[in-house]
Enzyme design. Structure first.
Site, PDB file in Angstrom:
ATOM      1  CG  MET A 164      37.170  43.360  37.130  1.00  0.00           C
ATOM      2  SD  MET A 164      35.654  42.485  36.734  1.00  0.00           S
ATOM      3  CE  MET A 164      35.295  43.170  35.109  1.00  0.00           C
ATOM      4  CG  ASP A 208      32.028  43.426  38.037  1.00  0.00           C
ATOM      5  OD1 ASP A 208      32.187  43.358  36.812  1.00  0.00           O
ATOM      6  OD2 ASP A 208      31.236  44.196  38.582  1.00  0.00           O
ATOM      7  CB  THR A 209      35.338  37.366  38.541  1.00  0.00           C
ATOM      8  OG1 THR A 209      34.107  37.320  39.251  1.00  0.00           O
ATOM      9  CG2 THR A 209      36.255  36.281  39.055  1.00  0.00           C
ATOM     10  CB  ILE A 210      40.735  39.094  37.895  1.00  0.00           C
ATOM     11  CG1 ILE A 210      41.289  38.742  39.300  1.00  0.00           C
ATOM     12  CG2 ILE A 210      40.370  40.564  37.794  1.00  0.00           C
ATOM     13  CD1 ILE A 210      42.339  37.690  39.326  1.00  0.00           C
ATOM     14  CG  MET A 249      36.961  36.059  34.774  1.00  0.00           C
ATOM     15  SD  MET A 249      38.094  37.391  34.281  1.00  0.00           S
ATOM     16  CE  MET A 249      38.525  36.873  32.630  1.00  0.00           C
TER      17      MET A 249
END
Length: 525
Positions: free
Chosen positions: A58, A347-349, A429
């Site tokens: 991520m 895709d990320t936090i 997200m």
């Protein structure tokens, strides 16, 4: 109050400090920092950097971040743009001459200079208390000792790992395979980079051996990145944008982030009587989907590098929303806007922290697609983002790939302000879903009276590139009604996005909420 006969999560309540994020180890690290006397900024940085070890598919040191924060004792909201720029030699014309119509997702052309490390160093120095060496210690420990792979991370890893190439496979696979739940993932190369950052600050990353390691990997694949591109990296403080909806102000990061899209979407939704609708029925889902199509079409035309976004005022104007709302047919789905040439993904936090003094931080940090470009440096295993895929190659477009410019970004931190007071830092997200997710979160809270945890738990749907993705939390009857309205309905393989939030109550109690679609939690003390 939720029905305790059924599975679910209660809000987390505490008075001294709170963190909500997508991995428990990062939440614990953030709370440890608060207990040691650090502030919310210290805790958010410590947790975010550790998330790059816990969830490397991520995010990581080769990525970007955006931050909204409110200093202790103030209701002012500040913004920091920690997104990187294209190398100066990058030009859309060169890619068009090669016959390309979009930036390759997994080539060096998609790699913009990582901006997050510079942002973390700047925020630590100007708004933190404990110093970068203390903040990086948890990530150094886990990078050396290893992290047991959590269930959602293990679920994501095999599909994301298809992007890995060359050194990336060596650094992010175990014996050539995606790790299973409970297997230990270590990143000793990153631990060494973090130790150098802790000792020498930002120049340890953007100059010298670490930068050379990244540049060598990129140039070997035909990248045009040079040492000067890395050395010149600098984050920017900027001014947030905001919009009012049902008694609350939604505060967003300005372009090149897409936060204005969420404001426009809520402006459109304000023309419909949502509170009279079933919150999980087809009518609301349809109106929301139509508003998203229109708001995202505006985004695609307008959002770009801050120096190229010239029509933001038009995008946020009430009359613009009114004209767009008039285009919505409550009984029939419109044809979706043309697909983006620039890539969008999930895709990320996200991490949010509030401390005992009232400092609130909303921080989002990403390498874009799963494992980013799939390109990692040889010695240190720095995985490089593919944010350059957010550019378009269309000649003359505000978001055209240009050397030194920033691409349109999907990641957006959010905050809610009520009666002039900061009320709730939050984030959703999910790549392209994020503006829709922000709008739905606000609507769940204000139109339907859900508490933050219930608002996060609630089922989601999203009209994305011609497909109406509807989570299994909706009934089959609702899916059929949406299909009858003309939507191309499907159940996505993965849940839609993930969210975190902290409410700052008038009595001083902090209320944390965390999405069960992820491995994380809210944690306070």
């Amino acid at each position: 109050m939720r029905d305790f006969h059924f599975p679910g999560r209660s809000p987390v309540l505490a008075c001294n400090g709170m963190c909500a994020t997508s991995h428990p180890l990062a939440a614990k690290a953030a709370i440890d920092i608060l207990e040691r006397g650090g502030n919310a900024m210290d805790a958010a940085i410590a947790g975010a950097v550790l998330l790059g070890i816990c969830e490397p598919q991520m995010t990581g040191l080769g990525g970007d971040c955006f931050v909204l924060f409110s200093p202790a004792g103030s209701d002012e909201i500040l913004a920091l743009n920690g997104s990187g720029r294209a190398p100066k030699a990058a030009q859309a014309a060169e890619l068009r001459a090669r016959g390309l119509t979009a930036v390759p997702l997994h080539g060096p052309e998609a790699v913009t200079i990582p901006g997050a490390v510079d942002a973390f160093c700047t925020l630590s120095e100007q708004h933190g208390k404990l110093g970068l060496d203390t903040l990086l210690a948890p990530a150094i420990h886990y990078a050396d000792q290893g992290v047991p792979i959590a269930p959602r991370v293990a679920f994501d890893w095999p599909e994301s790992a298809k992007a890995l190439q060359g050194h990336g496979r060596r650094h992010y696979l175990l014996d050539g395979k995606a790790p299973q739940v409970g297997q230990i993932f270590r990143a000793p190369g990153q631990a060494e980079v973090l130790r150098r950052l802790a000792r020498d600050g930002r120049r340890a990353f953007y100059e010298g051996e670490v930068a050379e390691d990244m540049i060598t990997a990129l140039q070997a694949l035909g990248g045009v990145h040079e040492a000067e591109d890395f050395a010149a990296t600098a984050c920017d403080f900027t001014t947030p944008v905001s919009g009012r909806y049902n008694g609350v102000d939604l505060v967003e990061h300005p372009p090149n982030g897409q936060g204005a899209t969420a404001i426009l979407m809520l402006n459109i939704l304000s023309h419909f009587d949502l509170p009279t609708m079933d919150p999980f029925g087809a009518e609301r889902a349809h109106i929301e989907a139509e508003a998203a199509k229109l708001a995202y079409d505006a985004r695609n035309r307008i959002i770009a590098d801050p120096n190229s976004t010239t029509r933001l005022a038009h995008m946020l104007a009430p009359e613009t929303a009114a004209k767009l709302a008039a285009l919505i047919n409550p009984k029939r789905a419109m044809v979706a806007a043309a697909p983006l040439s620039e890539a969008v993904h999930k895709d990320t936090i996200y991490i949010t922290v509030v401390d005992r003094d009232g400092m609130a931080v909303s921080l989002i940090y990403s390498i874009f697609h799963g494992f980013g470009s799939g390109i990692a440096s040889d010695k240190f295993g720095i995985l490089l983002q593919n944010r350059g895929a957010g550019f378009t190659l269309e000649q003359g477009h505000p978001n055209e790939m240009t050397g030194g410019n920033r691409p349109m970004h999907t990641i957006i931190p959010g905050m809610l302000r009520e009666n002039g007071k900061v009320r709730m830092p939050f984030g959703v997200m999910g790549g392209a879903y994020q503006p829709n997710g922000h709008a739905r979160m606000v609507s769940n809270l204000r139109d339907f009276g859900l508490n933050p945890q219930a608002a996060i738990d609630a089922p989601r749907c999203f009209s994305d590139s011609g497909a109406m993705k509807v989570e299994r939390g909706y009934s089959d009857a609702v899916r059929q009604e949406l299909a009858d309205l003309g939507h191309n309905v499907s159940i996505p393989n993965e849940p839609i996005g993930g969210a975190q939030a902290i409410v700052i109550r008038d009595d001083g109690v902090l209320e944390g909420a965390s999405d069960p679609r992820k491995d994380g939690c809210a944690l306070g003390y």
